[in-house]
Design an enzyme around this catalytic site. Sequence first.
Site, PDB file in Angstrom:
ATOM      1  N   THR A   1       0.805  -1.221   0.000  1.00 29.70           N
ATOM      2  CA  THR A   1       0.000   0.000   0.000  1.00 29.70           C
ATOM      3  C   THR A   1       0.836   1.269   0.000  1.00 29.70           C
ATOM      4  O   THR A   1       0.374   2.323   0.407  1.00 29.70           O
ATOM      5  CB  THR A   1      -0.943   0.018   1.213  1.00 29.70           C
ATOM      6  OG1 THR A   1      -0.157  -0.104   2.412  1.00 29.70           O
ATOM      7  CG2 THR A   1      -1.959  -1.103   1.131  1.00 29.70           C
ATOM      8  N   ASP A   2       2.060   1.148  -0.492  1.00 28.64           N
ATOM      9  CA  ASP A   2       2.929   2.328  -0.582  1.00 28.64           C
ATOM     10  C   ASP A   2       3.624   2.315  -1.946  1.00 28.64           C
ATOM     11  O   ASP A   2       4.843   2.306  -2.031  1.00 28.64           O
ATOM     12  CB  ASP A   2       3.959   2.287   0.557  1.00 28.64           C
ATOM     13  CG  ASP A   2       4.755   3.585   0.662  1.00 28.64           C
ATOM     14  OD1 ASP A   2       4.285   4.622   0.154  1.00 28.64           O
ATOM     15  OD2 ASP A   2       5.843   3.540   1.241  1.00 28.64           O
ATOM     16  N   PRO A   3       2.837   2.312  -3.035  1.00 31.33           N
ATOM     17  CA  PRO A   3       3.428   2.125  -4.362  1.00 31.33           C
ATOM     18  C   PRO A   3       3.954   3.410  -5.016  1.00 31.33           C
ATOM     19  O   PRO A   3       3.597   3.734  -6.121  1.00 31.33           O
ATOM     20  CB  PRO A   3       2.269   1.539  -5.159  1.00 31.33           C
ATOM     21  CG  PRO A   3       1.073   2.186  -4.558  1.00 31.33           C
ATOM     22  CD  PRO A   3       1.383   2.324  -3.088  1.00 31.33           C
ATOM     23  N   HIS A   4       4.820   4.140  -4.324  1.00 29.63           N
ATOM     24  CA  HIS A   4       5.416   5.331  -4.937  1.00 29.63           C
ATOM     25  C   HIS A   4       6.585   4.918  -5.837  1.00 29.63           C
ATOM     26  O   HIS A   4       6.996   3.761  -5.851  1.00 29.63           O
ATOM     27  CB  HIS A   4       5.857   6.322  -3.854  1.00 29.63           C
ATOM     28  CG  HIS A   4       6.872   5.773  -2.905  1.00 29.63           C
ATOM     29  ND1 HIS A   4       8.196   5.615  -3.238  1.00 29.63           N
ATOM     30  CD2 HIS A   4       6.735   5.323  -1.645  1.00 29.63           C
ATOM     31  CE1 HIS A   4       8.840   5.110  -2.208  1.00 29.63           C
ATOM     32  NE2 HIS A   4       7.976   4.918  -1.234  1.00 29.63           N
TER      33      HIS A   4
ATOM     34  N   ASN B   1       9.392   2.672  -4.798  1.00 23.79           N
ATOM     35  CA  ASN B   1       9.045   1.265  -4.566  1.00 23.79           C
ATOM     36  C   ASN B   1       8.732   0.523  -5.857  1.00 23.79           C
ATOM     37  O   ASN B   1       8.534  -0.671  -5.848  1.00 23.79           O
ATOM     38  CB  ASN B   1       7.834   1.154  -3.635  1.00 23.79           C
ATOM     39  CG  ASN B   1       8.209   1.412  -2.203  1.00 23.79           C
ATOM     40  OD1 ASN B   1       9.337   1.185  -1.788  1.00 23.79           O
ATOM     41  ND2 ASN B   1       7.267   1.908  -1.423  1.00 23.79           N
TER      42      ASN B   1
END
Length: 162
Positions: A154-157, A160
Amino acid sequence: DVRRSAAADAALLKLLARGIAGLQVPGFLVGRSGEGPQALVRADLVGAVDEFCARLFEELDYAREANNIERFTALYAEGGVFASEIPAPGVRVPGIWRGLCSRRVLVMEWVDGDRLVSTAPNGCAIVLDEDAPLVRIGLKATLLQLLETGVMHTDPHGGNLL
């Protein structure tokens, strides 16, 4: 200490949420004329803040985060349960240096990569045709997470997604 600072911020958010939750306005301002005073916010604001803060403190527990990374690896990385459903070259998950990790420290393998998004001459972000297969990998991996396993990154910046 980040946890202490986050706890203070969480207490302030909860106090603010309680204050806002108690505000009432005349019914006609919220489309309910003739019904008397109505809550300004009809959602469970205090519950939402509690949930947000609970998730925040989970994210600050790096031992838990290391477990989540290992679970993600077992599902989606090479040799993982769902790895064969993700187009080649698949998903690469950095390794964890368990001996150096604790609740307050997370040490992961460094993975070199290139940006997926480029900048067009007009300044807009674009994905080059040659990178379209990587977008398909990302979409397939995301759909597997959402529809098959429920185990989500849930941190697809950009950092990543290399």
